[in-house]
Design a protein around this motif. Structure first.
Motif, PDB file in Angstrom:
ATOM      1  N   LEU A   4      90.729  68.102  32.457  1.00  0.00           N
ATOM      2  CA  LEU A   4      89.235  68.509  32.300  1.00  0.00           C
ATOM      3  C   LEU A   4      88.354  67.505  32.614  1.00  0.00           C
ATOM      4  N   ASP A   5      88.422  66.321  32.167  1.00  0.00           N
ATOM      5  CA  ASP A   5      87.513  65.396  32.469  1.00  0.00           C
ATOM      6  C   ASP A   5      87.584  65.041  34.106  1.00  0.00           C
ATOM      7  N   HIS A   6      88.573  65.145  34.569  1.00  0.00           N
ATOM      8  CA  HIS A   6      88.612  65.003  36.084  1.00  0.00           C
ATOM      9  C   HIS A   6      87.745  66.090  36.858  1.00  0.00           C
ATOM     10  N   LYS A  10      84.453  65.483  38.999  1.00  0.00           N
ATOM     11  CA  LYS A  10      84.547  66.015  40.412  1.00  0.00           C
ATOM     12  C   LYS A  10      83.343  66.646  40.504  1.00  0.00           C
ATOM     13  N   LEU A  11      83.019  67.661  39.860  1.00  0.00           N
ATOM     14  CA  LEU A  11      81.684  68.686  40.281  1.00  0.00           C
ATOM     15  C   LEU A  11      80.613  67.826  39.976  1.00  0.00           C
ATOM     16  N   LYS A  12      80.372  66.886  38.951  1.00  0.00           N
ATOM     17  CA  LYS A  12      79.121  66.558  38.802  1.00  0.00           C
ATOM     18  C   LYS A  12      78.894  65.334  39.984  1.00  0.00           C
ATOM     19  N   THR A  19      74.697  69.094  38.470  1.00  0.00           N
ATOM     20  CA  THR A  19      73.955  68.296  37.695  1.00  0.00           C
ATOM     21  C   THR A  19      72.684  68.621  37.546  1.00  0.00           C
ATOM     22  N   HIS A  20      71.789  68.905  38.453  1.00  0.00           N
ATOM     23  CA  HIS A  20      70.465  69.572  38.467  1.00  0.00           C
ATOM     24  C   HIS A  20      70.594  70.934  37.427  1.00  0.00           C
ATOM     25  N   MET A  21      71.603  71.936  37.547  1.00  0.00           N
ATOM     26  CA  MET A  21      71.660  72.972  36.994  1.00  0.00           C
ATOM     27  C   MET A  21      72.183  72.920  35.650  1.00  0.00           C
ATOM     28  N   MET A  60      81.908  78.288  39.826  1.00  0.00           N
ATOM     29  CA  MET A  60      82.403  77.018  39.328  1.00  0.00           C
ATOM     30  C   MET A  60      83.429  77.492  38.189  1.00  0.00           C
ATOM     31  N   THR A  61      83.225  78.574  37.444  1.00  0.00           N
ATOM     32  CA  THR A  61      84.326  78.939  36.338  1.00  0.00           C
ATOM     33  C   THR A  61      85.766  79.260  37.312  1.00  0.00           C
ATOM     34  N   GLY A  62      85.651  80.022  38.115  1.00  0.00           N
ATOM     35  CA  GLY A  62      86.850  80.269  38.765  1.00  0.00           C
ATOM     36  C   GLY A  62      87.218  78.960  39.684  1.00  0.00           C
ATOM     37  N   TRP A  63      86.587  78.398  40.245  1.00  0.00           N
ATOM     38  CA  TRP A  63      86.867  77.272  40.836  1.00  0.00           C
ATOM     39  C   TRP A  63      87.677  76.112  40.006  1.00  0.00           C
TER      40      TRP A  63
END
Length: 149
Positions: A4-6, A10-12, A19-21, A60-63
């Motif tokens: 989960l941390d990974h 990765k996303l941020k 990050t902006h959202m 992003m939830t599905g991803w």
């Protein structure tokens, strides 16, 4: 928690808009993932959640679900949305909170295809609720591929 941390990192780090959202992957129990974003940076002209932000949180939830499912099977995939369809059912006036569940059958099919072919497709349904009712429903196809393919 390490997976989960990974995914959070990765996303941020790789998608600056995340990050902006204020998008964050807040929960993963091995089958269900929950992603949230605050309303304030995602407002539209009506004071409710912007449709594009809702789509992004859903995507992003599905991803995250696909990525986490394959990571738990020992893989580090490249994942992307190939197709997405969204229904906006009612305005969202609070936290943008999306969830999806990867069933055991979905997981088995995804992992089997990925391990045998080095790539896999999966259809996922995501929901964003407002006050206990579906506000947004999204159906999306994700593709996962081994980074070496």
């Amino acid at each position: 928690m390490r997976n989960l941390d990974h995914v959070r990192s990765k996303l941020k780090e790789q998608v600056p808009l995340i990050t902006h959202m204020g998008i964050d992957v807040v929960a993963w129990d091995g089958s269900t993932v929950m992603v949230e974003a605050p309303l304030e940076p995602n407002l539209n002209t009506h004071g409710t959640a912007f449709g594009g932000s809702l789509y992004c949180v859903g995507a992003m939830t599905g991803w995250s679900a696909v990525h986490l499912t394959l990571m738990e099977a020992g893989h580090l995939p490249s994942v992307w949305v190939a197709k997405g369809e969204v229904e906006y059912l009612k305005p969202v006036r609070g936290v943008l909170r999306a969830s999806t569940t990867v069933t055991g059958a979905m997981r088995d099919t995804l992992i089997s295809a990925y391990e045998s072919k080095g790539r896999a497709k999966i259809n996922i349904e995501i929901v964003i609720q407002e006050e206990g009712q579906d506000a947004v429903r999204m159906k999306a196809m994700y593709v996962a591929m081994s980074p070496t393919e």
